[in-house]
Motif scaffolding. Sequence first.
Motif, PDB file in Angstrom:
ATOM      1  N   THR A  69     -20.218  24.189  21.286  1.00 11.22           N
ATOM      2  CA  THR A  69     -19.523  23.264  22.196  1.00 11.22           C
ATOM      3  C   THR A  69     -20.302  21.963  22.328  1.00 11.22           C
ATOM      4  OG1 THR A  69     -20.607  24.290  24.056  1.00 11.22           O
ATOM      5  CG2 THR A  69     -18.396  25.068  23.553  1.00 11.22           C
ATOM      6  N   ILE A  70     -19.555  20.903  22.641  1.00 12.04           N
ATOM      7  CA  ILE A  70     -20.163  19.583  22.764  1.00 12.04           C
ATOM      8  C   ILE A  70     -19.317  18.761  23.750  1.00 12.04           C
ATOM      9  CG2 ILE A  70     -18.872  18.693  20.762  1.00 12.04           C
ATOM     10  CD1 ILE A  70     -21.310  16.945  20.143  1.00 12.04           C
ATOM     11  N   THR A  71     -19.971  17.911  24.499  1.00 14.99           N
ATOM     12  CA  THR A  71     -19.234  17.043  25.427  1.00 14.99           C
ATOM     13  C   THR A  71     -18.933  15.717  24.730  1.00 14.99           C
ATOM     14  OG1 THR A  71     -20.428  18.060  27.251  1.00 14.99           O
ATOM     15  CG2 THR A  71     -19.285  15.979  27.723  1.00 14.99           C
ATOM     16  N   LEU A  72     -17.660  15.384  24.670  1.00 19.13           N
ATOM     17  CA  LEU A  72     -17.238  14.113  24.056  1.00 19.13           C
ATOM     18  C   LEU A  72     -16.662  13.226  25.161  1.00 19.13           C
ATOM     19  CD1 LEU A  72     -15.484  15.473  20.822  1.00 19.13           C
ATOM     20  CD2 LEU A  72     -17.851  14.738  21.094  1.00 19.13           C
ATOM     21  N   ARG A  73     -16.968  11.913  25.037  1.00 17.77           N
ATOM     22  CA  ARG A  73     -16.572  10.994  26.120  1.00 17.77           C
ATOM     23  C   ARG A  73     -15.256  10.307  25.800  1.00 17.77           C
ATOM     24  NH1 ARG A  73     -21.248   7.185  26.330  1.00 17.77           N
ATOM     25  NH2 ARG A  73     -19.976   6.093  27.892  1.00 17.77           N
ATOM     26  N   GLU A  74     -14.528  10.070  26.827  1.00 16.45           N
ATOM     27  CA  GLU A  74     -13.204   9.439  26.733  1.00 16.45           C
ATOM     28  C   GLU A  74     -13.323   8.058  26.065  1.00 16.45           C
ATOM     29  OE1 GLU A  74     -11.666   8.658  30.602  1.00 16.45           O
ATOM     30  OE2 GLU A  74     -10.062   7.365  29.843  1.00 16.45           O
ATOM     31  N   GLY A  75     -12.453   7.802  25.117  1.00 14.76           N
ATOM     32  CA  GLY A  75     -12.362   6.488  24.492  1.00 14.76           C
ATOM     33  C   GLY A  75     -13.382   6.225  23.397  1.00 14.76           C
ATOM     34  N   VAL A  76     -14.333   7.106  23.226  1.00 12.87           N
ATOM     35  CA  VAL A  76     -15.339   6.908  22.171  1.00 12.87           C
ATOM     36  C   VAL A  76     -14.840   7.558  20.886  1.00 12.87           C
ATOM     37  CG1 VAL A  76     -17.732   7.327  21.488  1.00 12.87           C
ATOM     38  CG2 VAL A  76     -17.187   6.913  23.883  1.00 12.87           C
ATOM     39  N   SER A  77     -14.989   6.836  19.782  1.00 14.55           N
ATOM     40  CA  SER A  77     -14.546   7.391  18.499  1.00 14.55           C
ATOM     41  C   SER A  77     -15.716   8.157  17.859  1.00 14.55           C
ATOM     42  CB  SER A  77     -14.104   6.235  17.594  1.00 14.55           C
ATOM     43  OG  SER A  77     -13.680   6.749  16.374  1.00 14.55           O
ATOM     44  N   TYR A  78     -15.447   9.379  17.478  1.00 12.94           N
ATOM     45  CA  TYR A  78     -16.513  10.226  16.916  1.00 12.94           C
ATOM     46  C   TYR A  78     -16.192  10.596  15.475  1.00 12.94           C
ATOM     47  CZ  TYR A  78     -18.059  10.963  21.750  1.00 12.94           C
ATOM     48  OH  TYR A  78     -18.508  10.787  23.018  1.00 12.94           O
ATOM     49  N   VAL A  94     -12.875  22.552  12.455  1.00 12.81           N
ATOM     50  CA  VAL A  94     -11.799  22.496  13.451  1.00 12.81           C
ATOM     51  C   VAL A  94     -12.373  21.986  14.768  1.00 12.81           C
ATOM     52  CG1 VAL A  94     -10.071  23.825  14.736  1.00 12.81           C
ATOM     53  CG2 VAL A  94     -10.644  24.481  12.407  1.00 12.81           C
ATOM     54  N   LEU A  95     -11.683  21.049  15.380  1.00  5.10           N
ATOM     55  CA  LEU A  95     -12.045  20.596  16.731  1.00  5.10           C
ATOM     56  C   LEU A  95     -10.990  21.155  17.675  1.00  5.10           C
ATOM     57  CD1 LEU A  95     -13.863  18.704  18.504  1.00  5.10           C
ATOM     58  CD2 LEU A  95     -12.054  17.017  18.243  1.00  5.10           C
ATOM     59  N   ALA A  96     -11.446  21.806  18.721  1.00  2.00           N
ATOM     60  CA  ALA A  96     -10.500  22.449  19.637  1.00  2.00           C
ATOM     61  C   ALA A  96     -10.994  22.298  21.072  1.00  2.00           C
ATOM     62  CB  ALA A  96     -10.367  23.929  19.291  1.00  2.00           C
ATOM     63  N   THR A  97     -10.091  22.576  21.990  1.00  2.00           N
ATOM     64  CA  THR A  97     -10.508  22.606  23.389  1.00  2.00           C
ATOM     65  C   THR A  97     -11.217  23.934  23.638  1.00  2.00           C
ATOM     66  OG1 THR A  97      -8.480  23.694  24.064  1.00  2.00           O
ATOM     67  CG2 THR A  97      -8.463  21.272  24.043  1.00  2.00           C
ATOM     68  N   LEU A  98     -11.791  24.074  24.802  1.00  2.00           N
ATOM     69  CA  LEU A  98     -12.472  25.337  25.105  1.00  2.00           C
ATOM     70  C   LEU A  98     -11.479  26.496  25.180  1.00  2.00           C
ATOM     71  CD1 LEU A  98     -15.266  24.426  27.668  1.00  2.00           C
ATOM     72  CD2 LEU A  98     -15.404  24.697  25.195  1.00  2.00           C
ATOM     73  N   ALA A  99     -10.203  26.137  25.406  1.00  2.00           N
ATOM     74  CA  ALA A  99      -9.166  27.170  25.440  1.00  2.00           C
ATOM     75  C   ALA A  99      -8.620  27.451  24.034  1.00  2.00           C
ATOM     76  CB  ALA A  99      -8.041  26.737  26.363  1.00  2.00           C
ATOM     77  N   LEU A 103      -7.189  20.569  18.095  1.00  2.00           N
ATOM     78  CA  LEU A 103      -6.899  19.142  18.245  1.00  2.00           C
ATOM     79  C   LEU A 103      -6.951  18.424  16.903  1.00  2.00           C
ATOM     80  CD1 LEU A 103      -9.119  18.528  21.398  1.00  2.00           C
ATOM     81  CD2 LEU A 103      -6.646  18.810  21.355  1.00  2.00           C
ATOM     82  N   ALA A 104      -7.849  18.838  16.057  1.00  2.00           N
ATOM     83  CA  ALA A 104      -7.961  18.213  14.733  1.00  2.00           C
ATOM     84  C   ALA A 104      -8.582  19.213  13.780  1.00  2.00           C
ATOM     85  CB  ALA A 104      -8.837  16.969  14.820  1.00  2.00           C
ATOM     86  N   GLN A 116     -12.215  12.583  12.334  1.00  2.19           N
ATOM     87  CA  GLN A 116     -12.384  11.377  13.154  1.00  2.19           C
ATOM     88  C   GLN A 116     -11.584  11.641  14.420  1.00  2.19           C
ATOM     89  OE1 GLN A 116     -14.173   9.024  11.461  1.00  2.19           O
ATOM     90  NE2 GLN A 116     -14.341   7.606  13.173  1.00  2.19           N
ATOM     91  N   PHE A 117     -12.221  11.507  15.577  1.00  2.00           N
ATOM     92  CA  PHE A 117     -11.526  11.894  16.810  1.00  2.00           C
ATOM     93  C   PHE A 117     -11.953  10.998  17.970  1.00  2.00           C
ATOM     94  CE2 PHE A 117     -11.260  14.654  20.641  1.00  2.00           C
ATOM     95  CZ  PHE A 117      -9.882  14.856  20.640  1.00  2.00           C
ATOM     96  N   THR A 118     -10.942  10.548  18.742  1.00  5.12           N
ATOM     97  CA  THR A 118     -11.218   9.766  19.952  1.00  5.12           C
ATOM     98  C   THR A 118     -10.585  10.503  21.133  1.00  5.12           C
ATOM     99  OG1 THR A 118     -11.043   7.776  18.597  1.00  5.12           O
ATOM    100  CG2 THR A 118     -11.024   7.468  20.989  1.00  5.12           C
ATOM    101  N   PRO A 119     -11.397  11.128  21.971  1.00  4.50           N
ATOM    102  CA  PRO A 119     -10.824  11.903  23.073  1.00  4.50           C
ATOM    103  C   PRO A 119     -10.165  11.022  24.141  1.00  4.50           C
ATOM    104  CG  PRO A 119     -13.226  12.091  23.020  1.00  4.50           C
ATOM    105  CD  PRO A 119     -12.867  11.183  21.922  1.00  4.50           C
ATOM    106  N   ARG A 120      -9.168  11.574  24.756  1.00  3.03           N
ATOM    107  CA  ARG A 120      -8.505  10.856  25.848  1.00  3.03           C
ATOM    108  C   ARG A 120      -9.182  11.136  27.182  1.00  3.03           C
ATOM    109  NH1 ARG A 120      -2.086  11.523  24.426  1.00  3.03           N
ATOM    110  NH2 ARG A 120      -2.137  10.305  22.509  1.00  3.03           N
ATOM    111  N   VAL A 121      -9.861  12.263  27.244  1.00  2.00           N
ATOM    112  CA  VAL A 121     -10.594  12.595  28.483  1.00  2.00           C
ATOM    113  C   VAL A 121     -12.002  13.068  28.116  1.00  2.00           C
ATOM    114  CG1 VAL A 121      -8.610  13.225  29.930  1.00  2.00           C
ATOM    115  CG2 VAL A 121      -9.636  14.920  28.403  1.00  2.00           C
TER     116      VAL A 121
END
Lengths: 153, 403
Positions: A69-78, A94-99, A103-104, A116-121
């Motif tokens: 798991t990793i914390t990603l910040r809103e609006g930052v492109s990773y 695979v990128l997924a939520t904790l549930a 997502l990608a 390449q992923f930019t979280p909304r939250v």
Amino acid sequence: MISAAKCAVGGLMLITIGLPAAGSAQNRWARQVHDELQRALNVVHAHGGDRPLLDKEGTLNQEESASFTITLREGVSYSIFGVCDEDCSRLRLVLATLANSELALDRTSEGFPVLQFTPRVTAEYRIRVAMEECRLNPCWYAAGVIPSSGAKP
Amino acid sequence: MGNRVRRVRTLELAMAPLRVWIAVAVGGCALIALAYLPPRGAAPRGPRFATYSPEPTAARRRAQAVAKEWRETDASLRLLEDRQHVKWDSSRVGPAIIFRGPTLPPTAVRTVEAVADSMWRALGLGETKVRAALVIALERAPGSAPGPIPDQNGVAFLTPDSTDRTTCMAFLPANHFWTAVLLGHPPRHFEPDWLARWFQSGLGPCAYYAAYGTPSRSVRSWLAARNWDVALYLGTHGIAGERFLSVNLLGDPRYSWYWDGIYSLSPSTVACLAGRLDGCRSAVLYGADDDARIAVPEIVRLEQGWWRKQHLLPGERFLGDVARDVGRDRFQSFWTSSLPVDTALAAALRQPVGEWTKQWERRFIQPIRLGAAAPLGATLLALLLAAVAVSAVALAASRRQVR
């Protein structure tokens, strides 16, 4: 978006950058994935990216997976990379939520998947690495996450 | 008068064949006794493979079972501990060597490591993904260490698992002979390559892990179900020499088989010995249908006399010979295939499993004959008795003819 990022990073991978020496206790497969991941992270970092948020290395047998798991910040492109050793022919990232809502995912680029992923939250996310094809088990893999260039604070 | 004479004649005719029949019966019994009863003073011959000991009491059986369980648990714990503390020497290519028991002089350790490295190269191995470590337990004098005596007999292997995917441990107990050799006191007749052969056979499944990596789930489940009996030896020769196989421990395959040894084997094993395709297929694929749970940690133990419980003879080298026969790439595909074992193995062999196995077994063993077949001696005796009986009847019949 994924394929564009993949091409860019793939091209940049060809550029040789000074790398830290791998530990002498590592075998050649561990050194190989370590070097490749560091090379990719350094390339992104040299092109305006931030410091890597995550840098994981390990071994998996075919059909096994590992997640972290990793914390990603809103609006930052990773940029999220996966690399594997010479005996691995398909690694899935695979990128997924904790549930576990996906997502990608990238399963087309064989041994070098890139997301390449930019979280909304801002939240904790799960990154899963699955070894889909490994000719000689176990295969070494490494995964890294780095904020890409143009990232918004 | 005429009637009286006729009555006496009838009595004579009836009595004469009765005496002949009695004589023939007694003679036949004597012949059978001569053929089958041991001579006076001869020792009774028991089965060659059975050892007789007084039946232990229930309490003793229970104590033995507890002691066995303790030894196995103790051996497992020690292997797990050793795995955590293996020191890998980057200057060497061969397996790491860990000694238990008396301390070896540094020169002896270096000699052992050099022999292990040579053996490793002879197997065609160099730097491998799965590394092997040989734990050699030297013989201890009784009472030299406190507590119960640990297991100093059973060979055991700790295969890689999810907690350590890259280390395979082999536990190799050194008996009195090998302890003397390792301590630098080999017997006069000792040949230099014996130590390398001992190491090679002691690696067991770890040699396969080193050469081909961790097998796929289906292959591993199959091997676990049959206690790895078809993957115990990777070398090109036999387990203890040029042509020495586990079959030699059951008897010399050039001569007649010990039937009491054969009766201890499973029906499919015996059928394969007789050259039956179905038997060979069943003997190889024993355990392939089971979805055996692979324990973590997986510890493979070889009991004493493991060769008597094999499902295939000489099973210890079966997969090693398959690998040499089909080549590295095809064997590697089989080893990591997620297909069912029979499909993956047949694909690697490019022929039905039973057919290949039948031909392979013929390299080592002459087929045995199954079914009803009387031994030659018994057949001759029966024919002789039959001839005597027929002759006696013919004689009696000719005497009874009224001319």
